[in-house]
Enzyme design. Structure first.
Site, short mmCIF file in Angstrom:
data_model
loop_
_atom_site.label_atom_id
_atom_site.label_comp_id
_atom_site.label_asym_id
_atom_site.label_seq_id
_atom_site.Cartn_x
_atom_site.Cartn_y
_atom_site.Cartn_z
N ARG A 123 -2.59 -5.56 8.29
CA ARG A 123 -3.71 -4.73 8.76
C ARG A 123 -4.74 -5.56 9.51
O ARG A 123 -5.28 -5.13 10.54
CB ARG A 123 -4.37 -4.04 7.57
CG ARG A 123 -3.58 -2.87 7.00
CD ARG A 123 -4.35 -2.18 5.89
NE ARG A 123 -4.41 -2.99 4.68
CZ ARG A 123 -5.40 -2.94 3.79
NH1 ARG A 123 -6.43 -2.14 4.00
NH2 ARG A 123 -5.36 -3.68 2.70
N TYR B 195 7.94 -8.57 7.90
CA TYR B 195 7.51 -7.17 7.99
C TYR B 195 7.91 -6.58 9.33
O TYR B 195 7.90 -7.26 10.37
CB TYR B 195 5.98 -7.06 7.88
CG TYR B 195 5.40 -7.44 6.55
CD1 TYR B 195 5.30 -6.52 5.52
CD2 TYR B 195 4.93 -8.73 6.33
CE1 TYR B 195 4.73 -6.87 4.29
CE2 TYR B 195 4.37 -9.10 5.11
CZ TYR B 195 4.28 -8.17 4.10
OH TYR B 195 3.73 -8.53 2.89
N ASP C 58 0.83 -1.20 0.00
CA ASP C 58 0.00 0.00 0.00
C ASP C 58 0.87 1.25 0.00
O ASP C 58 2.04 1.21 0.43
CB ASP C 58 -0.91 0.01 1.23
CG ASP C 58 -1.92 -1.11 1.21
OD1 ASP C 58 -2.31 -1.54 0.10
OD2 ASP C 58 -2.33 -1.58 2.30
N ASP D 118 -5.94 0.87 8.64
CA ASP D 118 -4.65 1.54 8.77
C ASP D 118 -4.88 3.02 9.01
O ASP D 118 -6.01 3.51 9.00
CB ASP D 118 -3.74 1.30 7.55
CG ASP D 118 -4.29 1.90 6.26
OD1 ASP D 118 -5.01 2.91 6.31
OD2 ASP D 118 -4.00 1.35 5.18
#
Length: 316
Positions: A195, A84, A56, A98
């Protein structure tokens, strides 16, 4: 009326011989993955390219891209595990899960919530879990992207998906006004939504939570150490085959066998490869790191069966 298409022979030849390769990009915050890919294509002087999975605009970090005819090999990268670094804001809920989304609710995080409580909450997600993807995602419902329906105010119902969290670590906690920011590192299977993990952690702790920041650190064996800014990547930054295909065996071919391989024929399997090899990178040349890729094959019985074959590269 029959539509006609005019493409010159020189154009077709140029496209067919465009040098391929894998590259690692470090996508900055604020641009789409497609924009990063477009910048890299211009920098590398190639027309055709694809990437290893969308980040994103909020997120930064690793994109593995394949250019030229090698883009057809991205399927072997897409399913790789990911690592991540994320920051989850506890006490805040948003519609997109988010920090870019519309606020749906918030509550001050009580002082009783600390390292032990957050770490225990995270541990509940270690291993194989069922996860509901975000409504604002690129998944399709009856052929329409979920985020398109969500932005139109329509109800989005997505089914649970099985994912695996191989490792999850709490790095530190930071108080931010009424909220609590949890910095974590997650090693997960492909298809995991961080998310959704943020949302679910908030629910586990009895409060809202949303993703505040995200950075992808690795895809399979490729890490950010090999990554370049999309505007600065150069042809010589091409990733070695051993990094993209760390578990593959190499089989060097030439002559008549090379011609058969280029045409997508199955090949006789050398006994030295063994029956346990699932994937095989075929190349013509001497040293694996300097070979030209012919294709990726699988061992089936006593044959090498092509999974993907790439056209010959042009002069690099």
């Amino acid at each position: 009326m029959r539509r006609s298409y005019a493409v010159t022979i020189s154009t077709l030849a140029k496209r067919a011989t465009e040098a391929g390769g894998f590259y690692a990009l470090d996508k900055p915050v604020g641009i789409t993955s497609q924009r990063a890919l477009t910048i890299a294509k211009r920098q590398l002087g190639v027309r055709k390219a694809g990437h290893s999975g969308t980040l994103d605009p909020l997120a930064s970090g690793l994109l593995v891209i394949a250019v030229g005819s090698w883009s057809r090999l991205l399927a072997f990268v897409l399913g790789a595990d990911k690592v991540y670094h994320a920051v989850i804001r506890l006490g805040l809920r948003t519609d997109t899960l988010d920090i870019t989304g519309a606020v749906e609710g918030f509550q001050p995080v009580p002082s009783s919530i600390g390292v032990d409580e957050v770490r225990a909450g995270l541990e509940r997600f270690r291993g194989s879990i069922d996860q509901i993807p975000p409504a604002f995602s690129a998944l399709k419902i009856n052929g329409v992207r979920a985020y398109t329906l969500a932005r139109a105010g329509q109800e989005v119902v997505l089914s649970q998906r099985a994912v695996t969290i191989h490792a999850i670590e709490l790095l530190h906690l930071t108080r931010s006004g009424p909220f609590l920011d949890a910095a974590i590192r997650v090693h997960c299977s492909s298809g995991t939504y961080i998310r959704s993990l943020a949302r679910d952690l908030g629910e586990t702790l009895g409060m809202g939570a949303t993703l505040f920041a995200l950075r992808r650190e690795s895809i399979g064996s490729v890490t950010l150490e090999s990554a370049k800014d999309p505007a600065n990547v150069e042809p010589e930054d091409r990733l070695p085959l051993s990094m993209v295909f760390p578990g593959a065996a190499y089989y060097t071919i030439d002559g008549e066998m090379l011609a058969k391989a280029r045409n997508g024929h199955a090949l006789d399997c050398p006994p030295t490869l063994g029956a346990s090899k699932e994937m095989l990178v075929l190349a013509d040349g001497v040293e694996p790191e300097h070979q030209r890729l012919v294709g990726v094959y699988a061992v089936q019985d006593d044959k090498l069966v092509p999974l993907r074959v790439v056209p010959p590269e042009g002069t690099r």
